[in-house]
Design an enzyme around this catalytic site. Structure first.
Site, PDB file in Angstrom:
ATOM      1  N   ASP A   1      -8.391  -5.562  -5.711  1.00 32.43           N
ATOM      2  CA  ASP A   1      -8.235  -4.340  -4.917  1.00 32.43           C
ATOM      3  C   ASP A   1      -8.552  -3.128  -5.771  1.00 32.43           C
ATOM      4  OD1 ASP A   1      -7.396  -2.377  -3.071  1.00 32.43           O
ATOM      5  OD2 ASP A   1      -5.343  -2.427  -3.879  1.00 32.43           O
TER       6      ASP A   1
ATOM      7  N   HIS B   1      -6.573  -5.896  -1.214  1.00 34.67           N
ATOM      8  CA  HIS B   1      -5.484  -4.927  -1.059  1.00 34.67           C
ATOM      9  C   HIS B   1      -4.262  -5.520  -0.359  1.00 34.67           C
ATOM     10  CE1 HIS B   1      -3.859  -0.921  -0.956  1.00 34.67           C
ATOM     11  NE2 HIS B   1      -3.858  -0.853   0.359  1.00 34.67           N
TER      12      HIS B   1
ATOM     13  N   SER C   1       0.828  -1.203   0.000  1.00 34.41           N
ATOM     14  CA  SER C   1       0.000   0.000   0.000  1.00 34.41           C
ATOM     15  C   SER C   1       0.871   1.266   0.000  1.00 34.41           C
ATOM     16  CB  SER C   1      -0.948  -0.042   1.197  1.00 34.41           C
ATOM     17  OG  SER C   1      -1.944   0.931   1.064  1.00 34.41           O
TER      18      SER C   1
END
Lengths: 425, 425
Positions: free
Chosen positions: A349, A402, A159
């Site tokens: 994601d 994610h 991320s």
């Protein structure tokens, strides 16, 4: 031990040392305490994972799972049952610590259980300062634990760590080139094939405003979340530039897209969107655990009475500056110097869609040495991969959200183990 | 009872009668036996579902689940445990029979537990003959059970039933117009809004060679199964016509696509692909159940000693001719006459991808009266829908595979119940 292509042992004396920078950094480079959690060669710094700090929504789904299995940490939680009770810990069979020693680092300073004595100064920070802080931490850590210095060293994260990883890698390389001591074994073995090189991994990682921003319309289109007509209208109105709404027509079209996808869980479009009714539940167990005096004492965190309680989302870092710009140039610099890179994406994601990562990976301009193909785990297609020159690999994980090791722990363990040893995915 | 907009009761005396044409047709229009499974107004003809007959691969995944929950039938199976033992039956909480009386029809003749005395003649059939046979069956059935004649009547099915439904609907309408008795209550109430009309539903249904064929490259691209480069190369080589490989370049490009997606479960790209090791297991329980003498006696099927055993995939119909052509004109005719239609798609099915259904639905050229938006079940986005003039609705079911009620029973029950009553999805 030199950075080699041999498979790291699955015994606790794993050869590779991987640093996963995911959240908060224990400020002022406080050294780990002498009796830190070092088990038979494994250093387990149970730093608090606070990945959500940099997320863009208020969806706190399953932070409890984030806390443990997000980075394939050594433990999984089982809820303790009643509200506020401590969770039970179980060994994670797919922990990445089975094939490597792993440091989990709270970064940047101020998140998780990290703190600074001079908050006003330390909490005004940004990408570049965070990279410098993390590098300083690393140097001190290796000084404290010299037995790990010769292990091949990798850096990984997910991320927003898509910013931390390349910038920290840059700092580490700079340190090596300037002969800063101790020497971190993040190195290229000249004359060997790329599998002899250390390197870094980024998962569903933020990289570049244009690439990541422009992925946000093709992705929901491909996944059936916006109609074909809506996609065509938006493409035309925005001239395929979705990251800066340059005209009224484009703004209107993007607003329509946003409205249509608003009710989805952006971290996994197939997962339920946890509404307010569920938020507390997911937050509750992690909060109870991390604010328990015995737990904090065991993991060498300061007590809540001294530095305050752990909270799910801190606002300590309101003065954090995204000052590193695009990561494309960092990736180019690092890979062209011979550092291996794996850019992996959970393909469901919508926070940082694989479409953007696929595009910026290709934009580096390297030749393809292993064309797009499925990669297999447990006899099933687990995603797709393409390998470029200079040890650059792109991979998707089919059906993952994610945070890949959270959604697909078995598959994540498979690609991680293979990539670490230089094997084909 | 007239075809009205009122909600059908959830009591067993449900107002709507829905015919799901999914597999084999009891030949020669043998009437249902007088003691057929009619419970308090519900007729449950447990005809064998043999949907796979028309499928294009040898993947037999979870036929056991197909058998029961595929069309949201009244029962779910629980494996009996040991090999060959009878499964336990449980009531399906999301059975469509809770809001409608349902006939499950084995069609065309020769599949499932249906049979013909003169096989050589009856088993040489096709789309058009099947529609006529099913219509004949219906007329005889309504004659046998006149208490159902006044119920509003709907027709539904999935996959290859995308051919059966429009062709049978056409036959039924023709019969009504020619005043064939008994009159089937598949009608349009003139002067009322579209919700007063009966109609038909098709799910992940085959429709048209060009539309369905051309969906097979954009779909895997959107789902991240082929790379962006591979998609662009194939688009260019094939001039976006993927259904007929008109050039060597196109054929090569399509072969590359096929190679890359070959290992996937085409009925749900996120599900495991059941390899040979698992096939037997899924087949075993259904085979044991349907070849059990007591079961066959209870559902009024002929004994295996008379018509042979039930098999997962029959080859009785090697002379089946797909002679109805494109369904687009059928859909246009039916909807323009005022019959309501719901075209729904599990959006992770690669056998008949939603992209093709979305395209041919739009190609009918009707104005949009309810723009693309999410539809909600149990407070979550369960898919997307768009409503056109003439009572034509397109809907996706997020995360569902080829057989929506199997993959998403709760969501399927929600959209089915709503659509039946003319409510918005």
């Amino acid at each position: 031990m030199a950075c080699s292509a041999s498979a790291p042992s699955s015994a606790p004396t794993a050869a590779a040392l991987v640093l996963l920078v995911l959240a908060s950094f224990v400020c002022s480079c406080r050294s780990a305490p002498p009796d830190a959690l070092v088990f038979k060669g494994q250093f387990l710094s149970l730093g608090v994972l606070n990945l959500m700090f940099f997320s863009y929504t208020s969806s706190y789904r399953s932070m409890l799972r984030h806390f443990t299995s997000l980075v394939s940490g050594p433990f999984n939680f089982e809820s303790g049952g009643s509200a506020g009770s401590l969770p039970k810990l179980h060994l994670n069979p797919y922990s990445w610590s089975k094939v490597s020693s792993v440091i989990y680092l709270d970064s940047p300073v101020g998140v998780g259980l990290s703190y600074a004595k001079d908050k006003s100064k330390a909490y005004t920070t940004g990408d570049l300062q965070t990279a410098k802080d993390s590098h300083t931490f690393l140097l001190e850590w290796f000084q404290l634990y010299p037995e790990f210095q010769t292990n091949p060293f990798y850096i990984a994260g997910e991320s927003y760590a898509g910013i931390y990883i390349p910038t920290l890698s840059h700092e580490v390389v700079r340190g090596i080139n300037e002969e800063v001591k101790p020497t971190i074994n993040f190195k290229v073995v000249k004359g060997f094939s790329y599998i002899a090189a250390c390197g870094y991994m980024v998962g569903n990682s933020i990289c570049d405003t244009v690439f990541d921003g422009n992925a946000l319309v093709p992705f929901p289109h491909g996944m059936g979340l916006i109609s074909d007509d809506m996609y065509k209208e938006t493409s035309t109105a925005c001239h395929r530039n979705y990251w800066n709404d340059s005209s009224d027509e484009c703004r209107t079209a993007l607003l329509n897209v946003d409205t249509v996808i608003a009710g989805l869980n952006i971290y996994d479009i197939l997962e339920p969107c946890y509404h307010s009714k569920n938020t507390k539940k997911n937050d509750e167990v992690a909060t109870a655990w991390l604010n328990n005096d015995s737990v904090r004492s065991a993991i060498h965190a300061e007590p809540a009475s001294s530095i305050g309680p752990w909270v799910l989302c801190t606002n300590a870092l309101l003065n954090f500056d995204h000052d590193a710009g695009s990561m494309v140039i960092y990736h180019k610099n690092l890979t062209s110097q011979g550092y291996r890179a794996l850019n992996y994406s959970g393909d469901h994601d919508m926070c940082v869609p694989y479409t953007g990562t696929e595009a910026w990976t290709a934009s580096l301009g390297y030749g393809i040495i292993d064309s797009w193909r499925p990669w297999i785990a447990d006899e099933e297609v687990s995603g797709y991969t393409q390998v470029y020159e200079n040890g650059l690999t792109f991979a998707t994980i089919k059906g993952a959200g994610h945070t890949v090791p959270e959604y697909k722990p078995q598959e994540a363990f498979a690609f991680y183990s293979r990539w670490l040893t230089g094997s084909k995915l």
